[in-house]
Design a protein around this motif. Structure first.
Motif, PDB file in Angstrom:
ATOM      1  N   GLN A 401       0.814  -1.229   0.000  1.00 15.79           N
ATOM      2  CA  GLN A 401       0.000   0.000   0.000  1.00 15.79           C
ATOM      3  C   GLN A 401       0.843   1.273   0.000  1.00 15.79           C
ATOM      4  O   GLN A 401       0.440   2.299   0.558  1.00 15.79           O
ATOM      5  CB  GLN A 401      -0.943   0.028   1.225  1.00 15.79           C
ATOM      6  CG  GLN A 401      -1.764  -1.205   1.414  1.00 15.79           C
ATOM      7  CD  GLN A 401      -2.753  -1.460   0.283  1.00 15.79           C
ATOM      8  OE1 GLN A 401      -2.674  -0.851  -0.771  1.00 15.79           O
ATOM      9  NE2 GLN A 401      -3.668  -2.378   0.494  1.00 15.79           N
ATOM     10  N   SER A 527      -0.461   6.157   1.748  1.00 11.80           N
ATOM     11  CA  SER A 527      -1.394   5.494   0.837  1.00 11.80           C
ATOM     12  C   SER A 527      -0.616   5.006  -0.376  1.00 11.80           C
ATOM     13  O   SER A 527       0.540   5.390  -0.603  1.00 11.80           O
ATOM     14  CB  SER A 527      -2.488   6.464   0.372  1.00 11.80           C
ATOM     15  OG  SER A 527      -1.945   7.474  -0.475  1.00 11.80           O
ATOM     16  N   ASN A 554      -8.164   1.426  -1.692  1.00 12.57           N
ATOM     17  CA  ASN A 554      -6.748   1.766  -1.589  1.00 12.57           C
ATOM     18  C   ASN A 554      -6.165   2.273  -2.902  1.00 12.57           C
ATOM     19  O   ASN A 554      -5.026   2.743  -2.932  1.00 12.57           O
ATOM     20  CB  ASN A 554      -5.950   0.552  -1.105  1.00 12.57           C
ATOM     21  CG  ASN A 554      -6.079  -0.642  -2.028  1.00 12.57           C
ATOM     22  OD1 ASN A 554      -7.092  -0.834  -2.691  1.00 12.57           O
ATOM     23  ND2 ASN A 554      -5.039  -1.461  -2.073  1.00 12.57           N
TER      24      ASN A 554
END
Length: 600
Positions: A401, A527, A554
Motif C-alpha cells: 500500500q 497510501s 486503496n
C-alpha cells in the motif's frame, strides 16, 4: 533488368525532417551493397525509344548543394480517410546525414541490363521490432515486382492524365528508388516543414526525376511510409500490416511515375484504376488507397457510432496494435481484484496485453498491497517476472500500500513502519477475539496462531508463508512492521472490525480495504497514491504521463493522481466515483481491455 537492393537504417537526428534517399543518391557508390539479387529481364526493344519528353514542372535551385534533388510531395490521407490537397514542394538536402548499412552483397551481371536499384530504409526512431525487419525483407522482393509490372504497362498503354515525362526507359542505364519506413513523428515533421500541415500522413512520395538533365540514371525518388499510421489504417480496413504497406507503396510509386489523382476527377479515376491493376495483378490483398479513402469517408458516421462499443476480441490479439504510439509513459497497475481475477490468477489475455504495452515502450509498474515476493511469484507464472518481465528485484514498484517503494534498479527509496503501539493493540485484539491477523515486515509475514485463512493467504494469494510468533511482544520485536491485515467474512469486517478500528486507530493509523474480507491497518498519512507520487518524482515522470488501473478503496488516490484513472466494474463504488472511466471486470480481462482501449 537487374535489380539491386540495399537495406539501411536512417540515423537522421530527430530535429531533421530530411528524406532518406537523398543521401543515398549522394553516396550510393559507398553505401549500397547488393544481396541475393532477383533479376527480371525486359528487352530494351520493348521500350519506347523516342526522345524523352521535356517538362518545366520542376525548378532547380541554383543555391542548392545538389541541384539534382528537387522534390515533389504527394499525400492522400490520414487515418480518417479524407483526401487532402497538396502544394508543390521545395528542395530538400540531406547531404550531411549518414546511414547505417543493414545487409547486402554484390549482384552479378553477365550482360548489359537496365540496373534497378532499390533501397529499403528504416528510420532510426522505429523500434527494433522483428515485424519491421520482416516487412523490410518482403519489400525487398515486393517493390521491384511492382516496378517491373508498372514499367511494362506504361510502355504499352496510353494515359489521358499521366505526366509521361518518364516514358523512354530504354534511354536509361539504371533506375533508383528508395522506400523509407518511419514513425508518425518523422512524417509529421516532413508535412509541417514542406507542406505547412502539422499532422502525420500515411505516405509521401518525393520525385527526383528532372527530364531536362538527360541523365543516364533515372532517379525516381523516395516513398516514405509511416508504419504507425499504416497500422491504424490496416486495422480499420481489415488488412494485415504488410497488405496496407504494399497498398501505400503502390500509391506512392504511381505518383513518382506521373500519376496524380489531385489534378482532376479523370486523373483520380485513372490512378485508381492503375492501383487496382497493380494490386490485382500481383495478387496482393486490399483495395487501392484512393478507393479505401472513399470507403472510409462513406463509413465515417458508422465508425463514430461504434467508437464507444466494446472492442471485439480479434482487436485484442497480441500484436494488433503493435505500431500505435503509446499515450502514456507508464501504467501503474493494482493486482488483487484488478490484474488478478477472482481465482487470484493473471489471465493469458492480460499477460499478452502487458507484454504488448512493454513492446511499445510503455513501462508497467506494479502498485499493490502485496509484498514484493508475492507479486513476483504471481507474475512468474505467466512469464512476466525476471529480467525480461515487468517485475523483479531490480525493477521499480510500489508495495504494501505504498509503504515500501523501490526505484531504479530495484533500490529501496521509501519505507514507512506502523506505530508499535498500534501493532500491540491489534495483536491482543486478535488473540482475544480469535480473529486471524498477519503482520507484514518487508519480505516476511508474521502471525500469532494457525488459521485456515492465514494458510490461504499463502497458498492462494502467494504471500510469504506466515511465521507463528509465541506472543504479541515477540511479534512486535521480531522486525519493523509496515502494515497489518485482519481476516474475517465481509459481513464481519463491515459490522465489527471496520467500525472498531476506524475509531481505535485515531490519528496513529489509517484503515483501508482492498478486498471485502480483509481489513488493513497502515501508518497514518500514507497510501498507495503517495507511494506512486514518490516513485514518479524519483523517475522524473509527470503524473500527466501515466495511466492507472485499480478497483479498491486503496487505489483511489492513485487513480485521482493519474492522467487517466481506470476503475474496473468489480471495484468499490467509492473508487468508481473518482475514476475517469469505468472498465469491465477483472474476470473479463479488464486490464487488457483498458490497455488496448486507452493506452495507444
Amino acid at each position: 533488368m537487374l535489380i539491386r537492393f540495399s537495406f539501411l537504417r536512417s540515423r537522421l537526428p530527430p530535429s531533421s525532417p530530411a528524406m532518406a534517399s537523398t543521401i543515398l543518391r549522394a553516396a550510393a557508390t559507398t553505401l549500397s551493397l547488393e544481396r541475393s539479387p532477383t533479376t527480371f529481364y525486359i528487352p530494351r526493344s520493348s521500350f519506347n525509344l523516342s526522345p524523352p519528353r521535356r517538362s518545366g514542372r520542376f525548378v532547380v535551385s541554383s543555391t542548392s548543394r545538389s541541384s539534382l534533388f528537387c522534390r515533389r510531395f504527394h499525400a492522400l490521407c490520414r487515418g480518417d480517410g479524407r483526401k487532402r490537397l497538396l502544394r508543390p514542394m521545395r528542395f530538400v538536402s540531406a547531404s550531411n546525414k549518414d546511414y547505417r548499412k543493414m545487409r547486402g552483397r554484390p549482384a552479378k551481371s553477365k550482360e548489359k541490363q537496365l540496373d534497378l536499384s532499390v533501397s529499403i530504409c528504416i528510420e532510426e526512431e522505429l523500434p527494433g521490432d522483428p515485424e519491421i525487419s520482416s516487412i523490410a525483407e518482403l519489400l525487398r522482393l515486393n517493390v521491384p515486382m511492382a516496378m517491373k509490372l508498372a514499367f511494362e504497362r506504361i510502355t504499352d498503354s496510353n494515359y489521358k492524365t499521366r505526366d509521361n515525362s518518364i516514358q523512354d526507359l530504354g534511354g536509361f542505364e539504371s533506375v533508383e528508388l528508395s522506400v523509407l519506413l518511419c514513425n508518425d513523428e518523422f512524417i509529421r515533421k516532413l508535412n509541417k516543414e514542406w507542406r505547412d500541415e502539422d499532422h502525420a500522413t500515411d505516405v509521401l512520395s518525393m520525385s527526383e526525376h528532372i527530364p531536362e538533365l538527360n541523365l543516364p540514371v533515372l532517379m525516381l525518388g523516395d516513398i516514405v511510409i509511416s508504419i504507425e499510421t499504416a497500422a491504424r489504417q490496416a486495422e480499420e480496413r481489415g488488412n494485415t500490416l504488410i497488405d496496407e504497406i504494399r497498398i501505400l507503396m503502390v500509391h506512392g510509386f504511381l505518383h513518382l511515375l506521373g500519376f496524380d489523382h489531385e489534378i482532376s476527377e479523370d486523373a483520380e479515376e485513372e490512378m485508381e484504376e492503375e492501383e487496382e491493376f497493380v494490386l490485382n495483378s500481383l495478387g496482393w490483398k486490399g483495395k487501392g488507397l484512393i478507393r479505401s479513402a472513399y470507403d472510409a469517408e462513406t463509413n465515417e458516421n458508422l465508425h463514430i457510432e461504434n467508437s464507444n462499443e466494446k472492442l471485439t476480441k480479434d482487436k485484442k490479439k497480441e500484436g494488433s496494435l503493435r505500431f500505435y504510439r503509446p499515450k502514456f509513459k507508464c501504467i501503474f497497475c493494482d493486482m488483487d481484484g484488478t490484474l488478478l481475477n477472482s481465482k487470484s490468477q493473471v489471465s493469458l489475455t492480460n499477460a499478452r496485453a502487458l507484454k504488448e504495452a512493454v513492446s511499445r515502450g510503455v513501462k508497467i509498474v506494479i502498485a499493490t498491497g502485496k509484498a514484493r515476493p508475492a507479486a513476483i511469484s504471481v507474475l512468474q507464472m505467466v512469464n512476466l517476472s525476471g529480467k525480461d518481465g515487468i517485475i523483479s528485484e531490480h525493477t521499480p514498484g510500489v508495495f504494501l500500500q505504498g509503504l515500501l517503494v523501490y526505484g531504479i534498479n530495484g533500490r529501496e527509496i521509501f519505507k514507512r513502519n506502523l506505530d508499535p503501539n498500534v501493532c500491540r493493540e491489534a495483536g491482543h485484539y486478535s488473540l482475544e477475539h480469535k480473529v486471524p491477523l498477519v503482520a507484514f515486515c518487508q519480505d516476511r509475514c508474521l502471525t500469532l496462531f494457525n488459521h485456515p485463512l492465514v494458510d490461504t493467504f499463502h497458498t492462494v494469494y502467494h504471500e510469504p508463508k506466515a511465521e507463528i510468533m509465541p506472543s504479541v511482544e515477540h511479534m512486535v520485536a521480531a522486525a519493523d512492521i509496515q502494515k497489518l491485515i485482519f481476516f474475517d467474512t465481509a459481513e464481519g469486517i463491515a459490522t465489527n472490525l471496520r467500525p472498531y478500528w476506524s475509531k481505535a486507530t485515531g490519528d496513529h493509523a489509517n484503515v483501508v480495504q482492498a478486498v471485502p474480507d480483509m481489513l488493513e491497518i497502515v501508518p497514518f498519512g500514507t497510501s498507495k497514491g503517495s507511494g506512486v507520487k514518490l516513485l514518479l518524482d524519483h523517475l522524473g515522470v509527470s503524473s500527466k504521463e501515466i495511466m492507472a488501473i485499480g478497483d479498491g478503496e486503496n487505489d483511489m488516490e492513485m487513480l485521482e493522481l493519474a492522467s487517466l484513472g481506470v476503475a474496473l466494474s468489480n471495484g468499490s463504488e467509492k473508487t468508481k466515483a473518482v475514476a475517469d472511466v469505468i472498465g469491465i471486470s477483472n474476470d473479463e480481462d479488464g486490464v487488457a481491455d483498458a490497455i488496448y482501449r486507452y493506452a495507444f
